[in-house]
Design an enzyme around this catalytic site. Structure first.
Site, short mmCIF file in Angstrom:
data_model
loop_
_atom_site.label_atom_id
_atom_site.label_comp_id
_atom_site.label_asym_id
_atom_site.label_seq_id
_atom_site.Cartn_x
_atom_site.Cartn_y
_atom_site.Cartn_z
N ARG A 33 -65.97 -14.94 31.40
CA ARG A 33 -66.36 -13.53 31.37
C ARG A 33 -67.65 -13.26 32.14
NH1 ARG A 33 -65.20 -8.81 28.14
NH2 ARG A 33 -67.07 -7.71 27.46
N ILE A 59 -67.23 -2.67 30.95
CA ILE A 59 -66.30 -3.77 30.72
C ILE A 59 -66.05 -3.80 29.21
CG2 ILE A 59 -68.25 -5.40 30.79
CD1 ILE A 59 -66.28 -7.60 31.54
N SER A 60 -64.81 -3.70 28.83
CA SER A 60 -64.47 -3.48 27.42
C SER A 60 -64.87 -4.66 26.55
CB SER A 60 -62.97 -3.23 27.27
OG SER A 60 -62.59 -2.04 27.92
N GLN A 61 -65.07 -4.37 25.29
CA GLN A 61 -65.31 -5.38 24.26
C GLN A 61 -64.21 -6.45 24.33
OE1 GLN A 61 -64.80 -3.58 20.48
NE2 GLN A 61 -65.44 -5.35 19.28
#
Length: 205
Positions: A33, A59-61
């Site tokens: 990530r 950027i999503s969880q």
């Protein structure tokens, strides 16, 4: 013993919350990530939170990325439409799980960094496009799966039209203060729509 931060994220944020698809878990293990977050935020890459990108995007969880991906039930032969490339993290997860990914992004400077990130991970099955994700890949429809990382106020019929027989679409829907994930499926020529968990995504433009 020092635990890899990606592995800790998987155990504590994703598997512990009910994501069980082994292909999703394997994809997360293979995609670091920290490659997909701004350099000044890399220390927070594996935190249980969305992180900011340029142009007000995020950027999503990690859990939400995993949950939405699992809902698509990908098995490896699918053609996927992604709306909102963003940093490319969700794109990379999808690319490891599907035959081909068509990913649309409105902001050219965000998309410009994604190809290099995907190439670093040897993910060459992604077609990137700049423009309205509801329209720019219509010539590639129908899609076996559709995932949107941005929220329209209402379910867009022009997106559902691009869903193949047997296909699944996962999309956040609602205004800035009230959104839910929706799962749309096409089976036997019928389209079903099911409201799922509350979420918060950037608006679809």
């Amino acid at each position: 013993m020092v635990i890899d931060p990606n592995e800790r994220m998987l155990r504590e944020q994703i598997v512990a919350r009910g994501v069980t698809d082994p292909r999703v878990i394997a994809a997360f293990r293979a995609v670091p990530r920290e490659l997909f977050v701004p350099p000044n935020l890399r220390a927070s890459a594996y935190d249980d939170t969305p992180l900011p990108l340029a142009h007000g995007q995020t950027i999503s969880q990690p859990f939400i990325v995993a949950l939405m991906t699992q809902m698509l039930e990908l098995r490896g032969e699918e053609k996927v439409l992604e709306i909102g490339t963003g940093s490319g993290y969700q794109t990379a997860i999808l690319a490891r799980m599907a035959r081909a990914v068509f990913s649309a992004e409105l902001e050219a400077d965000l998309a410009a960094t994604v190809r290099a990130r995907l190439d670093t991970l040897m993910l060459h099955n992604v077609t990137l496009g700049i423009g309205n994700g509801l329209e720019i890949f219509r010539d590639q429809a129908p899609f076996d799966a559709i995932l949107s990382a941005a929220a329209p106020e209402r379910l867009p019929e022009q997106l559902i039209e691009q869903l193949a027989e047997g296909g699944r679409c996962i999309i956040p829907v609602g205004g800035a203060d009230f959104q839910h994930l929706w799962l749309v499926q096409r089976r036997g020529g019928e389209v079903t729509r099911r409201q799922l968990d509350p979420v918060r995504f950037v608006p679809l433009r």
